[in-house]
Design a protein around this motif. Structure first.
Motif, PDB file in Angstrom:
ATOM      1  N   VAL A 178       0.847  -1.191   0.000  1.00 17.11           N
ATOM      2  CA  VAL A 178       0.000   0.000   0.000  1.00 17.11           C
ATOM      3  C   VAL A 178       0.883   1.241   0.000  1.00 17.11           C
ATOM      4  O   VAL A 178       1.782   1.369   0.841  1.00 17.11           O
ATOM      5  CB  VAL A 178      -0.927   0.027   1.237  1.00 17.11           C
ATOM      6  CG1 VAL A 178      -1.850   1.232   1.169  1.00 17.11           C
ATOM      7  CG2 VAL A 178      -1.727  -1.258   1.352  1.00 17.11           C
ATOM      8  N   ARG A 179       0.615   2.146  -0.942  1.00 14.63           N
ATOM      9  CA  ARG A 179       1.393   3.381  -0.993  1.00 14.63           C
ATOM     10  C   ARG A 179       1.154   4.208   0.267  1.00 14.63           C
ATOM     11  O   ARG A 179       0.019   4.587   0.577  1.00 14.63           O
ATOM     12  CB  ARG A 179       0.981   4.191  -2.229  1.00 14.63           C
ATOM     13  CG  ARG A 179       1.491   3.632  -3.531  1.00 14.63           C
ATOM     14  CD  ARG A 179       1.142   4.552  -4.680  1.00 14.63           C
ATOM     15  NE  ARG A 179       1.638   5.914  -4.470  1.00 14.63           N
ATOM     16  CZ  ARG A 179       1.468   6.895  -5.355  1.00 14.63           C
ATOM     17  NH1 ARG A 179       0.825   6.655  -6.491  1.00 14.63           N
ATOM     18  NH2 ARG A 179       1.926   8.097  -5.098  1.00 14.63           N
ATOM     19  N   ARG A 180       2.222   4.498   0.980  1.00 16.94           N
ATOM     20  CA  ARG A 180       2.089   5.242   2.237  1.00 16.94           C
ATOM     21  C   ARG A 180       1.540   6.655   2.035  1.00 16.94           C
ATOM     22  O   ARG A 180       0.812   7.178   2.879  1.00 16.94           O
ATOM     23  CB  ARG A 180       3.459   5.324   2.940  1.00 16.94           C
ATOM     24  CG  ARG A 180       3.914   4.007   3.566  1.00 16.94           C
ATOM     25  CD  ARG A 180       2.886   3.554   4.581  1.00 16.94           C
ATOM     26  NE  ARG A 180       3.379   2.476   5.427  1.00 16.94           N
ATOM     27  CZ  ARG A 180       3.199   1.186   5.194  1.00 16.94           C
ATOM     28  NH1 ARG A 180       2.536   0.815   4.111  1.00 16.94           N
ATOM     29  NH2 ARG A 180       3.655   0.267   6.008  1.00 16.94           N
ATOM     30  N   ASP A 181       1.870   7.282   0.912  1.00 18.01           N
ATOM     31  CA  ASP A 181       1.416   8.661   0.697  1.00 18.01           C
ATOM     32  C   ASP A 181      -0.037   8.729   0.234  1.00 18.01           C
ATOM     33  O   ASP A 181      -0.554   9.805  -0.019  1.00 18.01           O
ATOM     34  CB  ASP A 181       2.322   9.378  -0.301  1.00 18.01           C
ATOM     35  CG  ASP A 181       2.306   8.735  -1.684  1.00 18.01           C
ATOM     36  OD1 ASP A 181       1.825   7.589  -1.817  1.00 18.01           O
ATOM     37  OD2 ASP A 181       2.779   9.377  -2.646  1.00 18.01           O
ATOM     38  N   ARG A 182      -0.686   7.578   0.136  1.00 14.65           N
ATOM     39  CA  ARG A 182      -2.105   7.555  -0.248  1.00 14.65           C
ATOM     40  C   ARG A 182      -2.977   6.940   0.851  1.00 14.65           C
ATOM     41  O   ARG A 182      -4.114   6.564   0.598  1.00 14.65           O
ATOM     42  CB  ARG A 182      -2.286   6.771  -1.556  1.00 14.65           C
ATOM     43  CG  ARG A 182      -1.651   7.426  -2.767  1.00 14.65           C
ATOM     44  CD  ARG A 182      -2.352   8.736  -3.105  1.00 14.65           C
ATOM     45  NE  ARG A 182      -1.824   9.337  -4.330  1.00 14.65           N
ATOM     46  CZ  ARG A 182      -0.870  10.228  -4.386  1.00 14.65           C
ATOM     47  NH1 ARG A 182      -0.299  10.638  -3.251  1.00 14.65           N
ATOM     48  NH2 ARG A 182      -0.462  10.728  -5.531  1.00 14.65           N
ATOM     49  N   CYS A 183      -2.436   6.865   2.054  1.00 18.22           N
ATOM     50  CA  CYS A 183      -3.169   6.302   3.191  1.00 18.22           C
ATOM     51  C   CYS A 183      -3.563   7.412   4.160  1.00 18.22           C
ATOM     52  O   CYS A 183      -2.842   8.404   4.319  1.00 18.22           O
ATOM     53  CB  CYS A 183      -2.315   5.266   3.930  1.00 18.22           C
ATOM     54  SG  CYS A 183      -1.973   3.801   2.950  1.00 18.22           S
ATOM     55  N   PHE A 184      -4.683   7.220   4.822  1.00 19.80           N
ATOM     56  CA  PHE A 184      -5.191   8.192   5.789  1.00 19.80           C
ATOM     57  C   PHE A 184      -5.419   7.472   7.114  1.00 19.80           C
ATOM     58  O   PHE A 184      -6.060   6.421   7.140  1.00 19.80           O
ATOM     59  CB  PHE A 184      -6.496   8.817   5.289  1.00 19.80           C
ATOM     60  CG  PHE A 184      -6.423   9.285   3.866  1.00 19.80           C
ATOM     61  CD1 PHE A 184      -5.739  10.440   3.515  1.00 19.80           C
ATOM     62  CD2 PHE A 184      -7.035   8.557   2.854  1.00 19.80           C
ATOM     63  CE1 PHE A 184      -5.682  10.861   2.207  1.00 19.80           C
ATOM     64  CE2 PHE A 184      -6.978   8.960   1.526  1.00 19.80           C
ATOM     65  CZ  PHE A 184      -6.292  10.123   1.211  1.00 19.80           C
ATOM     66  N   VAL A 185      -4.902   8.041   8.184  1.00 13.09           N
ATOM     67  CA  VAL A 185      -5.042   7.455   9.508  1.00 13.09           C
ATOM     68  C   VAL A 185      -5.992   8.308  10.342  1.00 13.09           C
ATOM     69  O   VAL A 185      -5.731   9.506  10.558  1.00 13.09           O
ATOM     70  CB  VAL A 185      -3.669   7.322  10.208  1.00 13.09           C
ATOM     71  CG1 VAL A 185      -3.836   6.701  11.602  1.00 13.09           C
ATOM     72  CG2 VAL A 185      -2.712   6.488   9.365  1.00 13.09           C
ATOM     73  N   PHE A 186      -7.096   7.716  10.761  1.00 16.52           N
ATOM     74  CA  PHE A 186      -8.125   8.432  11.551  1.00 16.52           C
ATOM     75  C   PHE A 186      -8.397   7.673  12.855  1.00 16.52           C
ATOM     76  O   PHE A 186      -8.420   6.442  12.858  1.00 16.52           O
ATOM     77  CB  PHE A 186      -9.443   8.537  10.785  1.00 16.52           C
ATOM     78  CG  PHE A 186      -9.327   9.203   9.442  1.00 16.52           C
ATOM     79  CD1 PHE A 186      -8.981  10.545   9.335  1.00 16.52           C
ATOM     80  CD2 PHE A 186      -9.599   8.505   8.283  1.00 16.52           C
ATOM     81  CE1 PHE A 186      -8.883  11.168   8.116  1.00 16.52           C
ATOM     82  CE2 PHE A 186      -9.507   9.107   7.029  1.00 16.52           C
ATOM     83  CZ  PHE A 186      -9.145  10.447   6.958  1.00 16.52           C
ATOM     84  N   PRO A 187      -8.627   8.393  13.947  1.00 17.26           N
ATOM     85  CA  PRO A 187      -9.076   7.716  15.165  1.00 17.26           C
ATOM     86  C   PRO A 187     -10.364   6.939  14.891  1.00 17.26           C
ATOM     87  O   PRO A 187     -11.219   7.387  14.124  1.00 17.26           O
ATOM     88  CB  PRO A 187      -9.326   8.869  16.144  1.00 17.26           C
ATOM     89  CG  PRO A 187      -8.507  10.008  15.629  1.00 17.26           C
ATOM     90  CD  PRO A 187      -8.480   9.848  14.136  1.00 17.26           C
ATOM     91  N   LEU A 188     -10.484   5.776  15.484  1.00 12.16           N
ATOM     92  CA  LEU A 188     -11.658   4.941  15.269  1.00 12.16           C
ATOM     93  C   LEU A 188     -12.938   5.695  15.580  1.00 12.16           C
ATOM     94  O   LEU A 188     -13.062   6.328  16.626  1.00 12.16           O
ATOM     95  CB  LEU A 188     -11.569   3.682  16.144  1.00 12.16           C
ATOM     96  CG  LEU A 188     -12.691   2.663  15.970  1.00 12.16           C
ATOM     97  CD1 LEU A 188     -12.685   2.073  14.577  1.00 12.16           C
ATOM     98  CD2 LEU A 188     -12.568   1.550  17.017  1.00 12.16           C
ATOM     99  N   GLY A 189     -13.907   5.643  14.637  1.00 13.28           N
ATOM    100  CA  GLY A 189     -15.187   6.288  14.841  1.00 13.28           C
ATOM    101  C   GLY A 189     -15.283   7.676  14.253  1.00 13.28           C
ATOM    102  O   GLY A 189     -16.372   8.219  14.157  1.00 13.28           O
TER     103      GLY A 189
END
Length: 364
Positions: free
Chosen positions: A351-362
């Motif tokens: 998975v391309r790291r620059d195309r990932c989004f990290v969000f807190p659950l919920g």
């Protein structure tokens, strides 16, 4: 290009609308310059059309203000009537008068001398390539031609603002792109400020200078299409524009550990549950080589083993669905052109790291 020294053509400030105690438009604000197209994008029932009706003057807000060229036209005390707001309207239902000719439909809202009205009608019908149908009646025209007549009628009084509510949704897919592009060209030529309501992300991306993403009566994100797409505010914003894959993990030392390696989670305390969201087109596939995959890289992270469950060719791309060997979860990948591996085939996914989004659950 918007002149920042001039007031916006249309500005709405903190609009609120309630029905039977339920808030359906909640503190909505927008600024639209002359010649600018803004798309109010969101699912059905989120308050988009209600916002449009308040701007048009067919419905009153419970709070907030509406300004045109810096002049207050409506709050909870002042109310300029709809016919004096110089605002044009286009809806999914073209609402042409069946008993009037094309010329009379276009001229319906015009004032002035007969010769001037006729000249304006002929000018607009020529611009939408319908001058040859000037004496025809709506039932003699195709859906695309009726749409162009509706556009000419809406433009005839030279409105400063055009409000459009799902105006292209009734058209055949092959017609839609051409009609949308033609409509946009004419509106830009007239220097009209446009607020377009749609629930179709592709339409918003194609037409808008700015997108306002609406959800449950509120604008949750606003900006240029590229920024709204590539810098989404939450998981739901990502999912509104495309299919998504989601990994769940827990933060430890500002990192989230997954079968694809670690993802940065700056600013989140240890123990926070997060969702790592990415689109199928940003999954890279590689073949299995005797139980081994490609080497890890900083840009793509650690490869994870997946087993093909289904693959389909969709025309411009192929969709491949995987069951991940690490935990049995399902992920999808899209591949340009034809790629239809057999069910049960082992492949390696990164998975391309620059195309990932990290969000807190919920969140979203």
């Amino acid at each position: 290009m918007t002149d920042n020294t001039q007031p916006p053509r249309l500005e709405i400030r903190n609009l609120v609308r309630r029905y039977e105690g339920r808030v359906v438009v909640d503190d909505v604000s927008l600024r639209i310059g002359a010649g600018q197209v803004t798309c109010l994008l969101g699912p059905s029932g989120c308050g988009k059309s209600t916002t449009l009706r308040m701007i048009a003057g067919v419905e009153m807000q419970d709070a907030g203000e509406i300004h045109v060229d810096g002049r207050l036209i409506c709050d909870t005390v002042v109310r300029v009537p709809p016919e004096r707001r110089q605002i044009g309207l286009m809806f999914q239902d073209f609402a042409l008068f069946p008993h009037l000719s094309v010329a009379d439909n276009v001229a319906f809202g015009l004032k002035g001398a007969k010769e001037e009205r006729r000249a304006r009608v002929e000018e607009l019908l020529d611009r939408v390539d319908l001058l040859r149908h000037i004496d025809a009646y709506p039932h003699e025209l195709s859906g695309g031609e009726q749409q162009r007549v509706a556009l000419a009628r809406a433009l005839a009084p030279r409105p400063r603002i055009m409000l459009m509510d799902e105006p292209f949704s009734g058209l055949d897919n092959r017609l839609r792109d051409g009609i949308r592009d033609e409509t946009l060209r004419l509106l830009k030529e007239e220097d009209t400020a446009v607020l377009l309501v749609t629930h179709e992300p592709d339409e918003a991306m194609r037409m808008a200078d700015e997108i306002a993403l609406m959800r449950r009566g509120r604008i949750v994100q606003q900006g240029a299409p590229y920024n709204v797409y590539t810098r989404p505010v939450d998981k739901a914003a990502v999912a509104f524009f495309s299919d998504i894959n989601v990994l769940r993990a827990q933060v430890n030392g500002a990192l989230a550990q997954t079968p694809f390696g670690q993802f940065l989670a700056p600013g989140l305390p240890d123990g926070t549950d997060v969702e790592i969201v990415f689109r199928p087109q940003h999954v890279k596939l590689d073949f299995d080589r005797g139980g081994r995959g490609p080497l890890p890289t900083p840009s793509d992270g650690v490869p994870a083993r997946g087993i093909v469950e289904r693959a389909r060719f969709l025309g411009n791309e192929s969709l491949v669905e995987f069951r991940m060997a690490s935990d049995g979860s399902r992920l999808t990948a899209t591949v340009p052109n034809v790629f239809v591996p057999q069910t049960g085939r082992v492949m390696w996914l990164t998975v391309r790291r620059d195309r990932c989004f990290v969000f807190p659950l919920g969140r979203g």
